[in-house]
Design an enzyme around this catalytic site. Structure first.
Site, PDB file in Angstrom:
ATOM      1  N   GLU A 206       4.688  10.559  -0.541  1.00  0.00           N
ATOM      2  CA  GLU A 206       3.647  10.488   0.488  1.00  0.00           C
ATOM      3  C   GLU A 206       4.001  11.342   1.695  1.00  0.00           C
ATOM      4  O   GLU A 206       3.425  11.175   2.773  1.00  0.00           O
ATOM      5  CB  GLU A 206       3.408   9.033   0.911  1.00  0.00           C
ATOM      6  CG  GLU A 206       2.844   8.191  -0.219  1.00  0.00           C
ATOM      7  CD  GLU A 206       2.335   6.836   0.253  1.00  0.00           C
ATOM      8  OE1 GLU A 206       2.401   6.538   1.457  1.00  0.00           O
ATOM      9  OE2 GLU A 206       1.871   6.073  -0.601  1.00  0.00           O
ATOM     10  N   LYS A 338      -7.851  -1.012  -0.154  1.00  0.00           N
ATOM     11  CA  LYS A 338      -7.833   0.230  -0.937  1.00  0.00           C
ATOM     12  C   LYS A 338      -9.052   0.175  -1.845  1.00  0.00           C
ATOM     13  O   LYS A 338      -9.094  -0.671  -2.758  1.00  0.00           O
ATOM     14  CB  LYS A 338      -6.574   0.296  -1.789  1.00  0.00           C
ATOM     15  CG  LYS A 338      -5.256   0.459  -0.995  1.00  0.00           C
ATOM     16  CD  LYS A 338      -4.068   0.211  -1.916  1.00  0.00           C
ATOM     17  CE  LYS A 338      -2.765   0.733  -1.338  1.00  0.00           C
ATOM     18  NZ  LYS A 338      -1.593   0.276  -2.137  1.00  0.00           N
TER      19      LYS A 338
HETATM   20  P1  PGA Z   1       0.604   3.093  -4.403  1.00  0.00           P
HETATM   21  O1  PGA Z   1       1.265   2.203  -3.274  1.00  0.00           O
HETATM   22  O2  PGA Z   1       1.725   3.965  -4.934  1.00  0.00           O
HETATM   23  O3  PGA Z   1       0.214   2.090  -5.473  1.00  0.00           O
HETATM   24  O4  PGA Z   1      -0.527   3.841  -3.847  1.00  0.00           O
HETATM   25  C1  PGA Z   1       1.088   2.384  -1.922  1.00  0.00           C
HETATM   26  C2  PGA Z   1       1.394   1.071  -1.227  1.00  0.00           C
HETATM   27  O5  PGA Z   1       2.112   0.235  -1.796  1.00  0.00           O
HETATM   28  O6  PGA Z   1       0.883   0.815  -0.138  1.00  0.00           O
HETATM   29 ZN    ZN Z   2       1.948  -1.489  -0.475  1.00  0.00          ZN
END
Ligand code: PGA
Ligand code: ZN
Length: 434
Positions: A206, A338
């Site tokens: 990220e 999300k």
């Molecule tokens: P992800 O996790 O890799 O599933 O997008 C991001 C998070 O845990 O906030």
């Molecule tokens: Zn998370």
């Protein structure tokens, strides 16, 4: 009213080089919307399924079936039909796939259609996306407080440290622009401290630094040192936020910190995190225990819920039902939102509103696999939800989201930023940081 002229899905590629689904929706009046599905790496077991083709090609990650679901199932069912707004389009998606985890069409197909519809309807009303969201849901738009990753770990850095996200929040900044400025200073201060000590190995999924630390505490110490190096006093304007993502290293109440070669039960994990809350200026903590450990989540909330934001991510997967249960049960005081965890904008907003009604904080969030799509910046502004988590301060799929907030801030003005209060005067500061 809008009439759908065409819906077309195509395969595009995300920030990890994996295939993903993009959808274009064209309306009869000429308005159009486009959106791209993001993808998680540390996924909750109860979230909407990303439909992937499997097999050996593209590591099993191809999305031909999901794209075909858009073009051969969703499009024929929707083209030529009149809809009152994006919510009616979402209802039609849900009628095609009423399964709780979007097993039929794939959450990657439904989220791309749902977000593209949101864009198209906003365009039909000649409104920026955030404005359409604010008007539709009768919300006061505001510029959110970001959570920004400085080091990546867990599933985003091949488990080089156990904890997934070491982030900062800057509630004391007066504008979103100032948050960006302070974050840039902290990000590069952290990088130079790590480089000096031989602790820097690259950039994680990220955009945060990929660390070479000997312990999780070393990460916390380095983060505090980086904040201090910029001239800020940790806990005054700048504080720490952690995503423990404990499901990634725990099962049935047993947790294994690989970095320290240490095994612990729920009680010991909660005690360790409690020690961190005492020792470091932490104001937010996500998934402190595993998604299969609701008793642990409740105990953590009972002990620390009055002094720190406790966010459920893998534990709640943006599900209205799971959030309702957790509110009742007394686990968490905040929820990560999300859209692709649940599959449509309508469902994600419903979950957010349930949480808000209970006095919880809603935090709109990106996934670790992202693209140039900036819909979530607009969603957090339009809902006026107050917080946005996007990843780090590096890599364009992250910066695009922060930059979009800057553009919206130019329209709404710096006063629309939700921060601007020294941490000592916020609820968590009063109870803890002084
Ligand atoms: P992800 O996790 O890799 O599933 O997008 C991001 C998070 O845990 O906030
Ligand atoms: Zn998370």
């Amino acid at each position: 009213m809008v009439v759908i002229k065409t819906i077309s899905g195509r395969r595009v590629w995300d920030s990890r080089g994996n295939p993903t689904v993009e959808v274009d929706i064209l309306l009869e009046n000429g308005a159009y919307g486009r959106a791209i599905a993001p993808a998680g790496a540390s996924r909750g077991s109860r979230e909407a399924i990303d439909q992937r083709d499997g097999g050996s090609a593209l590591r099993g990650m191809n999305v031909k079936k999901a794209v075909a679901n858009v073009n051969e199932i969703i499009a024929p069912a929707m083209v030529g039909r009149t809809f009152s707004d994006h919510a009616a389009i979402d209802a039609a998606i849900l009628a095609l796939d009423p399964s709780p985890m979007k097993q039929t069409l794939g959450g990657n197909a439904t989220v791309a259609v749902s977000l593209a519809a949101l864009h198209a309807v906003a365009a039909a009303k000649s409104k920026p996306l955030w404005q359409h969201i604010a008007d539709h849901y009768q919300r006061t738009a505001s510029i959110p407080l970001p959570e920004i990753q400085i080091f990546g770990g867990g599933a985003h850095a091949e488990r080089r440290v156990d904890i997934q996200d070491f982030m900062i929040m800057v509630p004391g900044a007066k504008s979103f622009d100032e948050v960006m400025e302070i974050t840039s200073e902290v990000y590069f201060a952290a990088g130079s401290i790590m480089a000096e000590k031989g602790r820097l190995s690259g950039i994680a999924d990220e955009g945060g630094w990929w660390p070479v630390f000997d312990s999780n505490e070393e990460a916390l110490e380095t983060l505090v040192a980086a904040i201090e190096k910029t001239g800020e006093k940790p806990g005054e304007r700048v504080a720490i936020s952690l995503d423990i993502a404990a499901s990634e290293f725990g099962n049935n109440g047993k947790y294994r910190l690989a970095l320290e070669d240490r095994e612990m039960d729920t009680e010991a994990l909660i005690d360790m995190l409690g020690d961190w809350l005492d020792a470091y200026p932490i104001i937010s903590i996500e998934d402190p225990v595993g998604e299969d450990d609701p008793e642990g989540m409740r105990e953590f909330t009972r002990r620390y819920g009055d002094r720190v934001q406790i966010i459920g991510d893998d534990y709640l997967v943006t599900s209205n039902e799971l959030v309702k249960e957790a509110i009742e049960f007394g686990a968490c005081n905040s929820v990560l939102i999300k859209v692709n965890q649940i599959g449509t904008v309508t469902e994600a907003v419903e979950t957010f509103l349930t949480a808000e009604k209970a006095g919880w904080q809603g935090v709109v969030s990106a996934r670790s696999g992202e693209t140039e799509d900036v819909s979530i910046s607009h969603l957090s502004v339009g809902l006026g939800c107050g917080q946005l988590k996007v990843g780090s301060f590096n890599r364009s799929e992250r910066m695009a989201k922060w930059n979009e907030c800057l553009r919206i801030q130019d329209v709404l003005g710096a006063d629309a930023f939700v921060g601007g209060t020294p941490i000592a005067n916020t609820w968590w500061g009063k109870k803890y940081l002084k």
